[in-house]
Design a protein around this motif. Structure first.
Motif, PDB file in Angstrom:
ATOM      1  N   GLN A 157      -3.897  -0.950  11.416  1.00 21.12           N
ATOM      2  CA  GLN A 157      -3.362  -1.137  12.774  1.00 21.12           C
ATOM      3  C   GLN A 157      -4.265  -2.089  13.577  1.00 21.12           C
ATOM      4  O   GLN A 157      -4.693  -1.805  14.698  1.00 21.12           O
ATOM      5  CB  GLN A 157      -3.163   0.217  13.488  1.00 21.12           C
ATOM      6  CG  GLN A 157      -2.496   0.178  14.870  1.00 21.12           C
ATOM      7  CD  GLN A 157      -1.181  -0.624  14.907  1.00 21.12           C
ATOM      8  OE1 GLN A 157      -0.558  -0.838  13.885  1.00 21.12           O
ATOM      9  NE2 GLN A 157      -0.772  -1.070  16.057  1.00 21.12           N
ATOM     10  N   PRO A 185      -0.460  -4.887   2.345  1.00 24.64           N
ATOM     11  CA  PRO A 185       0.109  -4.344   3.579  1.00 24.64           C
ATOM     12  C   PRO A 185       0.848  -3.031   3.338  1.00 24.64           C
ATOM     13  O   PRO A 185       1.525  -2.879   2.326  1.00 24.64           O
ATOM     14  CB  PRO A 185       1.105  -5.440   3.991  1.00 24.64           C
ATOM     15  CG  PRO A 185       1.543  -6.022   2.692  1.00 24.64           C
ATOM     16  CD  PRO A 185       0.355  -5.971   1.775  1.00 24.64           C
ATOM     17  N   MET A 231       2.205  12.042   5.340  1.00 25.99           N
ATOM     18  CA  MET A 231       1.146  12.896   5.897  1.00 25.99           C
ATOM     19  C   MET A 231       1.703  14.252   6.346  1.00 25.99           C
ATOM     20  O   MET A 231       0.995  15.039   6.976  1.00 25.99           O
ATOM     21  CB  MET A 231       0.462  12.186   7.078  1.00 25.99           C
ATOM     22  CG  MET A 231      -0.292  10.935   6.655  1.00 25.99           C
ATOM     23  SD  MET A 231      -1.065  10.065   8.041  1.00 25.99           S
ATOM     24  CE  MET A 231      -2.555  11.024   8.274  1.00 25.99           C
ATOM     25  N   ARG A 291       0.715  11.841  13.436  1.00 26.83           N
ATOM     26  CA  ARG A 291      -0.015  10.728  14.057  1.00 26.83           C
ATOM     27  C   ARG A 291      -0.372  10.961  15.530  1.00 26.83           C
ATOM     28  O   ARG A 291      -1.500  10.692  15.930  1.00 26.83           O
ATOM     29  CB  ARG A 291       0.742   9.405  13.870  1.00 26.83           C
ATOM     30  CG  ARG A 291       0.970   9.046  12.399  1.00 26.83           C
ATOM     31  CD  ARG A 291       1.415   7.602  12.205  1.00 26.83           C
ATOM     32  NE  ARG A 291       0.324   6.696  12.447  1.00 26.83           N
ATOM     33  CZ  ARG A 291       0.163   6.006  13.553  1.00 26.83           C
ATOM     34  NH1 ARG A 291       1.053   6.085  14.528  1.00 26.83           N
ATOM     35  NH2 ARG A 291      -0.876   5.225  13.697  1.00 26.83           N
ATOM     36  N   ARG A 341     -15.291  -3.885  -4.122  1.00 27.30           N
ATOM     37  CA  ARG A 341     -14.831  -3.926  -2.731  1.00 27.30           C
ATOM     38  C   ARG A 341     -16.008  -4.294  -1.839  1.00 27.30           C
ATOM     39  O   ARG A 341     -17.019  -3.584  -1.788  1.00 27.30           O
ATOM     40  CB  ARG A 341     -14.263  -2.575  -2.313  1.00 27.30           C
ATOM     41  CG  ARG A 341     -13.876  -2.536  -0.842  1.00 27.30           C
ATOM     42  CD  ARG A 341     -13.027  -1.332  -0.538  1.00 27.30           C
ATOM     43  NE  ARG A 341     -12.734  -1.235   0.875  1.00 27.30           N
ATOM     44  CZ  ARG A 341     -11.931  -0.319   1.389  1.00 27.30           C
ATOM     45  NH1 ARG A 341     -11.347   0.564   0.604  1.00 27.30           N
ATOM     46  NH2 ARG A 341     -11.710  -0.269   2.683  1.00 27.30           N
ATOM     47  N   HIS A 373     -11.035  -4.544   2.658  1.00 29.96           N
ATOM     48  CA  HIS A 373      -9.996  -4.006   3.560  1.00 29.96           C
ATOM     49  C   HIS A 373     -10.748  -3.473   4.763  1.00 29.96           C
ATOM     50  O   HIS A 373     -11.523  -2.528   4.639  1.00 29.96           O
ATOM     51  CB  HIS A 373      -9.194  -2.901   2.865  1.00 29.96           C
ATOM     52  CG  HIS A 373      -8.291  -2.160   3.802  1.00 29.96           C
ATOM     53  ND1 HIS A 373      -7.107  -2.696   4.263  1.00 29.96           N
ATOM     54  CD2 HIS A 373      -8.393  -0.944   4.382  1.00 29.96           C
ATOM     55  CE1 HIS A 373      -6.529  -1.834   5.082  1.00 29.96           C
ATOM     56  NE2 HIS A 373      -7.287  -0.757   5.164  1.00 29.96           N
ATOM     57  N   ALA A 398       0.861  -1.189   0.000  1.00 30.49           N
ATOM     58  CA  ALA A 398       0.000   0.000   0.000  1.00 30.49           C
ATOM     59  C   ALA A 398       0.896   1.238   0.000  1.00 30.49           C
ATOM     60  O   ALA A 398       1.415   1.662   1.035  1.00 30.49           O
ATOM     61  CB  ALA A 398      -0.921  -0.006   1.214  1.00 30.49           C
ATOM     62  N   TYR A 453       3.017   6.232   7.304  1.00 34.50           N
ATOM     63  CA  TYR A 453       2.111   7.359   7.560  1.00 34.50           C
ATOM     64  C   TYR A 453       2.826   8.473   8.317  1.00 34.50           C
ATOM     65  O   TYR A 453       2.250   9.132   9.171  1.00 34.50           O
ATOM     66  CB  TYR A 453       0.844   6.878   8.284  1.00 34.50           C
ATOM     67  CG  TYR A 453       0.178   5.735   7.554  1.00 34.50           C
ATOM     68  CD1 TYR A 453      -0.413   5.933   6.317  1.00 34.50           C
ATOM     69  CD2 TYR A 453       0.203   4.421   8.053  1.00 34.50           C
ATOM     70  CE1 TYR A 453      -0.981   4.879   5.611  1.00 34.50           C
ATOM     71  CE2 TYR A 453      -0.355   3.370   7.363  1.00 34.50           C
ATOM     72  CZ  TYR A 453      -0.951   3.603   6.137  1.00 34.50           C
ATOM     73  OH  TYR A 453      -1.504   2.564   5.431  1.00 34.50           O
ATOM     74  N   ALA A 457      -7.302   1.453  -5.837  1.00 34.45           N
ATOM     75  CA  ALA A 457      -8.400   1.535  -4.857  1.00 34.45           C
ATOM     76  C   ALA A 457      -8.843   2.987  -4.681  1.00 34.45           C
ATOM     77  O   ALA A 457      -8.295   3.894  -5.291  1.00 34.45           O
ATOM     78  CB  ALA A 457      -7.913   0.964  -3.523  1.00 34.45           C
ATOM     79  N   TYR A 468      -4.330  10.940  15.901  1.00 36.10           N
ATOM     80  CA  TYR A 468      -4.916   9.699  16.441  1.00 36.10           C
ATOM     81  C   TYR A 468      -4.543   9.465  17.900  1.00 36.10           C
ATOM     82  O   TYR A 468      -4.818   8.388  18.421  1.00 36.10           O
ATOM     83  CB  TYR A 468      -4.418   8.475  15.651  1.00 36.10           C
ATOM     84  CG  TYR A 468      -4.446   8.592  14.154  1.00 36.10           C
ATOM     85  CD1 TYR A 468      -5.654   8.629  13.453  1.00 36.10           C
ATOM     86  CD2 TYR A 468      -3.264   8.635  13.428  1.00 36.10           C
ATOM     87  CE1 TYR A 468      -5.654   8.712  12.073  1.00 36.10           C
ATOM     88  CE2 TYR A 468      -3.267   8.723  12.044  1.00 36.10           C
ATOM     89  CZ  TYR A 468      -4.466   8.760  11.375  1.00 36.10           C
ATOM     90  OH  TYR A 468      -4.470   8.837  10.008  1.00 36.10           O
ATOM     91  N   LYS A 528       0.520   4.239  -0.057  1.00 38.93           N
ATOM     92  CA  LYS A 528       0.184   5.411   0.760  1.00 38.93           C
ATOM     93  C   LYS A 528       0.963   5.451   2.072  1.00 38.93           C
ATOM     94  O   LYS A 528       1.150   6.515   2.654  1.00 38.93           O
ATOM     95  CB  LYS A 528      -1.325   5.449   1.051  1.00 38.93           C
ATOM     96  CG  LYS A 528      -1.817   4.292   1.899  1.00 38.93           C
ATOM     97  CD  LYS A 528      -3.241   4.488   2.345  1.00 38.93           C
ATOM     98  CE  LYS A 528      -4.250   4.087   1.292  1.00 38.93           C
ATOM     99  NZ  LYS A 528      -4.235   2.632   0.974  1.00 38.93           N
ATOM    100  N   GLY A 574      -9.615  -2.292   7.777  1.00 39.06           N
ATOM    101  CA  GLY A 574      -9.065  -1.233   8.629  1.00 39.06           C
ATOM    102  C   GLY A 574      -7.573  -1.395   8.788  1.00 39.06           C
ATOM    103  O   GLY A 574      -6.963  -2.285   8.196  1.00 39.06           O
TER     104      GLY A 574
HETATM  105  N1  LLP Z   1      -5.584  -1.217   1.452  1.00 42.96           N
HETATM  106  C1  LLP Z   1      -6.475  -0.201   1.525  1.00 42.96           C
HETATM  107  C2  LLP Z   1      -7.632  -0.207   0.640  1.00 42.96           C
HETATM  108  C3  LLP Z   1      -6.289   0.822   2.476  1.00 42.96           C
HETATM  109  O1  LLP Z   1      -7.178   1.801   2.576  1.00 42.96           O
HETATM  110  C4  LLP Z   1      -5.164   0.790   3.323  1.00 42.96           C
HETATM  111  C5  LLP Z   1      -4.931   1.840   4.334  1.00 42.96           C
HETATM  112  C6  LLP Z   1      -4.240  -0.264   3.179  1.00 42.96           C
HETATM  113  C7  LLP Z   1      -4.491  -1.263   2.240  1.00 42.96           C
HETATM  114  C8  LLP Z   1      -3.003  -0.376   4.013  1.00 42.96           C
HETATM  115  O2  LLP Z   1      -3.283  -0.539   5.366  1.00 42.96           O
HETATM  116  P1  LLP Z   1      -2.105  -0.904   6.386  1.00 42.96           P
HETATM  117  O3  LLP Z   1      -1.587  -2.261   6.005  1.00 42.96           O
HETATM  118  O4  LLP Z   1      -1.053   0.141   6.254  1.00 42.96           O
HETATM  119  O5  LLP Z   1      -2.743  -0.881   7.714  1.00 42.96           O
HETATM  120  N2  LLP Z   1      -2.938   7.295   8.430  1.00 42.96           N
HETATM  121  C9  LLP Z   1      -3.329   6.199   9.273  1.00 42.96           C
HETATM  122  C10 LLP Z   1      -3.532   4.922   8.506  1.00 42.96           C
HETATM  123  C11 LLP Z   1      -4.526   5.042   7.365  1.00 42.96           C
HETATM  124  C12 LLP Z   1      -4.716   3.756   6.587  1.00 42.96           C
HETATM  125  C13 LLP Z   1      -5.543   3.972   5.367  1.00 42.96           C
HETATM  126  N3  LLP Z   1      -5.722   2.822   4.538  1.00 42.96           N
HETATM  127  C14 LLP Z   1      -2.307   6.028  10.395  1.00 42.96           C
HETATM  128  O6  LLP Z   1      -1.356   6.809  10.470  1.00 42.96           O
HETATM  129  O7  LLP Z   1      -2.464   5.152  11.233  1.00 42.96           O
END
Ligand code: LLP
Length: 448
Positions: free
Chosen positions: A203, A297, A407, A335, A149, A199, A58, A403, A102, A339, A60, A201
């Motif tokens: 953390q 991930p 951000m 963060r 989705r 997906h 991911a 993140y 996505a 959060y 982002k 959520g």
């Molecule tokens: N797939 C989709 C569709 C997502 O929306 C996300 C995260 C991921 C995968 C990756 O999730 P991960 O494996 O990283 O948990 N800014 C926040 C986290 C936002 C997550 C958004 N979507 C933070 O700093 O905790």
């Protein structure tokens, strides 16, 4: 596992003394460990070996091109949420045929670009979006590969801002509506149904929400395989990392106090193997139906692979409190402010070494570690038990690889921080610190 350790009283990332990196590139500075990122990727890949699978990182979570290139070279695909991310992935040498696109609000321009680049799949979140993609693909005489989705309505037990798989969230399509939307998609002239995605959520630190979500969606996936011959089932990302004991420092006194406190809080990690085992058993043999299993991930791969280095500018005592005012702010790492998230903070110089002249190290003291931004929300730690902190000290804010920089903003007209990558005993800048001129670049003098 990560590669930040004290060696001879100095905090190292792999084989590099972080104080040297800070001296060379200045602070605030993000530093990432290439070895840690690759280790996480390979361990996940190995655990998934029983499945036909693709890991779509991911982007982002951390989209610096150097990080994307590391993962692309290791064979990763990418989960992207904007044309900008796709542009970055391509610039890093990523393969569009391993990219899933996505997001709930893709624009026409983004859809066109992703179609032109031949992405693996559009992960579609509404009927309206499906119609729009069909129309754009038609105008280009192309067929759009699409996965819908699913929203399984599961509580992932995480912060409400990063919970995405319950029915109050804007994401996905409710399971009850899903078969009908697939039927519509099947009738569209320019849509190819290629998969299903979810997906729930981010953390997430328990296996149960993942297993429950897979169990709920699995019968629908089985059905879709029979009806439309779908190629993949993406389970999304979300596996959490340990923020509160992310650091191991041997048996130094100040650290072991922290360890007791963390053990009481009881946030133990869910291991990669436990997570994969839970998914495997919830799939119930589904993956044997010639179905590729995708994971997306972000945090898991990069979160504990990065730190934010910051220097203490001033120590301030008020009647009530002691503050360490550091040179990083909420604009660099939002963060904690957004959060209330916990990040371990450790000095680059191990405290016990500084106190080596004395028989005993000084006791821990409670301190607020705050930034220079004009908001009371600009903090990294409140009432944190820390060894003595002095002006000029270099601190590492741990677990800042996901993140973090992505951000960051220019709030308070603060230039974006620099980023560096460590690999073994080598380190290099992977993003320059912004200059003041960058702050006004693109602004236009009023013409009337
Ligand atoms: N797939 C989709 C569709 C997502 O929306 C996300 C995260 C991921 C995968 C990756 O999730 P991960 O494996 O990283 O948990 N800014 C926040 C986290 C936002 C997550 C958004 N979507 C933070 O700093 O905790």
């Amino acid at each position: 596992m990560h590669s930040f350790r004290y060696r001879g009283g100095k905090l190292y990332c792999e084989d590099v003394d972080l104080a040297r990196v800070a001296e060379k590139f200045g602070t605030p500075l993000y530093v990432y460990s290439a070895g840690t990122i690759l280790d996480h990727y390979r361990r996940l890949d190995a655990a998934l070996a029983p499945l036909q699978h693709l890991i779509c990182y991911a982007a982002k979570a951390n989209s610096n091109r150097a990080i994307l290139k590391l993962l692309a070279d290791a064979g990763a695909g990418f989960d992207i949420v904007s044309a900008g991310e796709l542009f970055r992935v391509l610039a890093a040498g990523g393969d569009p045929a391993k990219c899933t696109f996505a997001g709930v609000g893709k624009s026409g321009e983004e859809i066109e670009y992703a179609l032109d680049q031949r992405v693996y799949s559009f992960n579609v979140e509404s009927e309206a979006e499906l119609e729009y993609i069909d129309k754009i693909a038609g105008a280009k005489n192309l067929r759009a590969p699409v996965a819908l989705r699913a929203n399984p309505d599961i509580d992932p037990h995480t912060h409400e801002y990063i919970s995405t798989g319950s029915r109050e969230n804007k994401f996905g399509i409710a399971l009850g509506q899903l078969p009908a939307v697939y039927e519509r998609a099947a009738k569209m002239r320019n849509i190819d149904i290629v998969g299903v995605q979810m997906h729930i959520g981010s953390q997430i630190t328990e296996a149960a929400p993942f297993a429950d979500a897979v169990t709920k969606v699995a019968p629908i996936v089985r059905d879709l395989k029979t009806k439309y011959g779908i190629k993949f089932f993406s389970i999304g990302g979300g596996l959490g990392i340990v923020y509160e004991s992310s650091f191991e420092s041997g048996v130094k006194e100040w650290w072991s106090v922290g360890r007791d406190r963390r053990a009481r809080r009881g946030t133990m990690p869910l291991s990669i193997q436990q997570y994969v085992d839970a998914i495997l058993s919830a799939l119930g043999g589904l993956h044997n139906l010639k179905l590729r299993i995708l994971l997306e991930p972000g945090r898991l791969l990069v979160g504990n692979a990065g730190v934010l280095l910051t220097r203490v500018r001033y120590i301030k005592h008020t009647g009530e409190k002691k503050f360490a005012i550091v040179d990083a702010g909420m604009n660099d790492l939002i963060r904690p402010a957004l959060y209330h998230s916990y990040h371990e903070i450790v000095p680059a110089q191990e405290p016990i070494c500084r106190a080596s002249a004395a028989a005993d190290p000084k006791p821990l003291e409670k301190i607020d570690i705050v930034g220079p931004v004009c908001e009371s929300g600009d903090f990294f730690a409140l009432d944190r038990e820390m060894p003595e902190i002095c002006e000029g000290d270099l601190l590492a804010i741990m677990s800042a690889g996901a993140y973090g920089f992505v951000m960051a903003s220019n709030y308070n007209s603060r230039p974006l921080p620099a980023e560096a990558l460590v690999s073994g005993d080598k380190f290099a800048l992977i993003r320059e610190r912004q200059a003041w001129e960058d702050l006004i670049r693109g602004e236009i003098d009023l013409q009337f």
